[in-house]
Design a protein around this motif. Structure first.
Motif, mmCIF file in Angstrom:
data_model
loop_
_atom_site.group_PDB
_atom_site.id
_atom_site.type_symbol
_atom_site.label_atom_id
_atom_site.label_comp_id
_atom_site.label_asym_id
_atom_site.label_seq_id
_atom_site.Cartn_x
_atom_site.Cartn_y
_atom_site.Cartn_z
ATOM 1 N N ALA A 198 8.500 28.595 3.314
ATOM 2 C CA ALA A 198 9.029 27.584 4.233
ATOM 3 C C ALA A 198 8.784 28.053 5.658
ATOM 4 N N ILE A 199 7.547 27.978 6.101
ATOM 5 C CA ILE A 199 7.144 28.693 7.305
ATOM 6 C C ILE A 199 7.819 28.184 8.569
ATOM 7 N N VAL A 200 8.040 26.866 8.691
ATOM 8 C CA VAL A 200 8.671 26.291 9.890
ATOM 9 C C VAL A 200 9.437 25.041 9.499
ATOM 10 N N PRO A 201 10.328 24.564 10.380
ATOM 11 C CA PRO A 201 10.961 23.268 10.141
ATOM 12 C C PRO A 201 9.968 22.134 10.385
ATOM 13 N N ALA A 202 10.201 21.016 9.744
ATOM 14 C CA ALA A 202 9.255 19.898 9.781
ATOM 15 C C ALA A 202 9.004 19.379 11.190
ATOM 16 N N HIS A 203 10.002 19.459 12.066
ATOM 17 C CA HIS A 203 9.824 18.875 13.394
ATOM 18 C C HIS A 203 8.794 19.627 14.235
ATOM 19 N N LEU A 204 8.364 20.801 13.787
ATOM 20 C CA LEU A 204 7.327 21.520 14.528
ATOM 21 C C LEU A 204 5.915 21.101 14.128
ATOM 22 N N CYS A 205 5.788 20.234 13.135
ATOM 23 C CA CYS A 205 4.452 19.798 12.710
ATOM 24 C C CYS A 205 3.679 19.114 13.835
ATOM 25 N N GLU A 206 4.387 18.520 14.762
ATOM 26 C CA GLU A 206 3.701 17.837 15.866
ATOM 27 C C GLU A 206 2.913 18.810 16.733
ATOM 28 N N TYR A 207 3.215 20.096 16.647
ATOM 29 C CA TYR A 207 2.508 21.083 17.458
ATOM 30 C C TYR A 207 1.325 21.721 16.728
ATOM 31 N N HIS A 208 1.152 21.406 15.454
ATOM 32 C CA HIS A 208 0.012 21.939 14.696
ATOM 33 C C HIS A 208 -1.188 21.019 14.886
ATOM 34 N N PRO A 209 -2.386 21.571 15.089
ATOM 35 C CA PRO A 209 -3.568 20.713 15.270
ATOM 36 C C PRO A 209 -3.779 19.730 14.124
ATOM 37 N N ALA A 210 -3.393 20.144 12.912
ATOM 38 C CA ALA A 210 -3.557 19.263 11.748
ATOM 39 C C ALA A 210 -2.306 18.431 11.476
ATOM 40 N N GLY A 211 -1.260 18.639 12.269
ATOM 41 C CA GLY A 211 -0.024 17.900 12.070
ATOM 42 C C GLY A 211 0.680 18.293 10.789
ATOM 43 N N GLY A 212 1.316 17.311 10.183
ATOM 44 C CA GLY A 212 2.000 17.529 8.916
ATOM 45 C C GLY A 212 1.394 16.678 7.825
ATOM 46 N N LYS A 213 1.709 17.022 6.573
ATOM 47 C CA LYS A 213 1.191 16.285 5.427
ATOM 48 C C LYS A 213 2.297 16.119 4.389
ATOM 49 N N HIS A 214 1.987 15.291 3.393
ATOM 50 C CA HIS A 214 2.870 15.087 2.247
ATOM 51 C C HIS A 214 4.260 14.636 2.693
ATOM 52 N N ASP A 215 4.286 13.605 3.530
ATOM 53 C CA ASP A 215 5.549 13.087 4.059
ATOM 54 C C ASP A 215 6.443 12.576 2.943
ATOM 55 N N ASP A 216 7.755 12.757 3.134
ATOM 56 C CA ASP A 216 8.714 12.180 2.202
ATOM 57 C C ASP A 216 8.913 10.707 2.539
ATOM 58 N N PRO A 217 9.713 9.961 1.781
ATOM 59 C CA PRO A 217 9.881 8.523 2.046
ATOM 60 C C PRO A 217 10.396 8.191 3.442
ATOM 61 N N ASP A 218 11.024 9.171 4.094
ATOM 62 C CA ASP A 218 11.522 8.956 5.456
ATOM 63 C C ASP A 218 10.526 9.409 6.516
ATOM 64 N N GLY A 219 9.320 9.802 6.090
ATOM 65 C CA GLY A 219 8.300 10.216 7.038
ATOM 66 C C GLY A 219 8.401 11.661 7.485
ATOM 67 N N VAL A 220 9.189 12.476 6.784
ATOM 68 C CA VAL A 220 9.350 13.888 7.142
ATOM 69 C C VAL A 220 8.266 14.708 6.439
ATOM 70 N N PRO A 221 7.442 15.459 7.176
ATOM 71 C CA PRO A 221 6.372 16.232 6.539
ATOM 72 C C PRO A 221 6.926 17.356 5.668
ATOM 73 N N ARG A 222 6.355 17.456 4.466
ATOM 74 C CA ARG A 222 6.737 18.538 3.568
ATOM 75 C C ARG A 222 5.718 19.683 3.603
ATOM 76 N N THR A 223 4.613 19.459 4.335
ATOM 77 C CA THR A 223 3.605 20.497 4.531
ATOM 78 C C THR A 223 3.321 20.635 6.014
ATOM 79 N N PHE A 224 3.240 21.878 6.479
ATOM 80 C CA PHE A 224 2.896 22.195 7.866
ATOM 81 C C PHE A 224 1.412 22.505 7.925
#
Length: 274
Positions: A198-224
Motif C-alpha cells: 500500500a505504497i501511498v494513499p489514493a489521493h496522491l495518484c494525481e501526482y503520478h505521471p501515469a495517474g491512478g488505475k483500477h478505480d472503485d465504483p466511487d472513482g477512487v484509484p486502487r492502483t498508484f
C-alpha cells in the motif's frame, strides 16, 4: 507461527535519507522506522524460521529485532530492495536454501531463481530451489505457495504460508497493483494475517505521471501508477480476501504526516502470533 515485520517500507524507507519532510521528521521524533521490506516467520512448533525477501537493511533488522537467523528463505522478485541483502548471509550461515520462482521473466530472460543463483554465485552456502507457482512446497515445516501478482515490467510473486498442523495462514501480496488474478487471489484468501502492499494513499495518484488505475465504483484509484496498490486498493483487497487482520506494508514517506502512522499502516518491529 510467529510473524515479525522486519521491514515495512518502500525503496527508500522512512525516514528517507536526506529528507526533511514532515513525515520523515515525525518518524525521527517518534523513533519509528520503515526499513526496506522483509518478513521473518518463525515456526515455533519445530524451532525453525523462514525469511521472506532480503532487505538491504538485513543487518540492522536482525540486530534490532533479535530474531533467529533464517533456516530458509523466499525471494519474491529481483528488485534491489527485496534481494540485495542476501550478501549479508556471508560468514553468518553455513548453508541456506532460497526458494524462488522458476518461471522465465520475459524482461530478463531468466527466472527469479536463475537470477538469484547467478548474482550470488560467490555464496558457497547458498542452495537455490526453483519453485513452481501454485504448487505448495514444504519449508521449515510450513506449506508455502508462490502466486504471480502484477508488478510490471518484471515478474513478482505473492505467497501464502500455512501451518499444516494448526491451520494458521499468512498471506503476503508482494509488490503488486490491484489487478491480481482470480487464481492467485484464491490461494491468498482467508488469511489470519494479510500483509498488503500500500505504497501511498489514493489521493496522491494525481501526482503520478501515469495517474491512478483500477478505480472503485466511487472513482477512487486502487492502483498508484501501475506497480503498487494504494492504501484504498489494499484495504479493498483485504476485504475481498476475507482477511482476519491486515497490515499495510511497502509504505512510502509520501503519506502526509497526519496519515502516515494511522491504522492499518504497519511499522517495523510489529510481531504477530497466528
Amino acid at each position: 507461527m510467529r510473524v515479525t515485520l522486519l521491514g515495512t517500507g518502500d525503496t527508500t524507507g522512512t525516514p528517507t535519507v536526506g529528507c526533511d519532510c514532515e513525515t520523515c521528521e515525525l518518524a525521527r521524533k517518534r523513533d519509528l522506522e520503515r526499513t526496506r521490506f522483509s518478513v521473518h516467520v518463525e515456526n515455533e512448533r519445530v524451532g525453525t524460521s523462514l525469511l521472506v525477501d532480503f532487505s538491504p537493511d538485513f543487518r540492522r533488522q536482525f540486530l534490532r529485532e533479535e530474531v533467529p537467523l533464517p533456516d530458509a528463505a523466499v525471494v519474491t522478485h529481483i528488485h534491489f530492495d527485496h534481494l540485495d541483502g542476501l550478501g549479508n548471509t556471508f560468514r553468518l550461515l553455513d548453508s541456506l536454501s532460497v526458494y524462488a520462482a522458476d518461471e522465465t521473466d520475459p524482461m530478463t530472460g531468466e527466472s527469479v531463481a536463475e537470477t538469484v543463483a547467478s548474482k550470488y554465485d560467490y555464496l558457497g552456502l547458498l542452495s537455490v530451489e526453483p519453485t513452481t507457482p501454485f504448487e505448495p512446497v514444504r519449508i521449515c515445516g510450513l506449506e508455502v505457495t508462490l502466486v504471480p501478482v502484477e508488478h510490471p515490467p518484471q515478474v513478482c510473486y505473492g505467497l501464502a504460508i500455512e501451518d499444516p498442523e494448526t491451520g494458521a495462514k499468512l498471506s503476503i501480496t508482494g509488490d503488486t497493483n490491484y489487478a491480481i488474478s482470480e487464481r492467485s487471489r484464491e490461494v491468498l484468501t482467508d488469511p489470519d494475517l494479510l500483509l498488503a502492499d500500500a505504497i501511498v494513499p489514493a489521493h496522491l495518484c494525481e501526482y503520478h505521471p501515469a495517474g491512478g488505475k483500477h478505480d472503485d465504483p466511487d472513482g477512487v484509484p486502487r492502483t498508484f501508477g501501475g506497480k503498487h496498490m494504494t492504501r484504498e486498493g489494499a484495504i479493498a483487497l483485504a476485504d475481498e480476501l476475507n482477511a482476519d487482520r491486515t497490515r499495510l506494508v511497502h509504505v512510502a514517506h509520501y503519506y502526509p504526516a497526519d496519515e502516515a502512522f494511522e491504522e492499518p499502516l504497519a511499522v517495523d518491529g510489529e510481531t504477530y502470533t497466528i
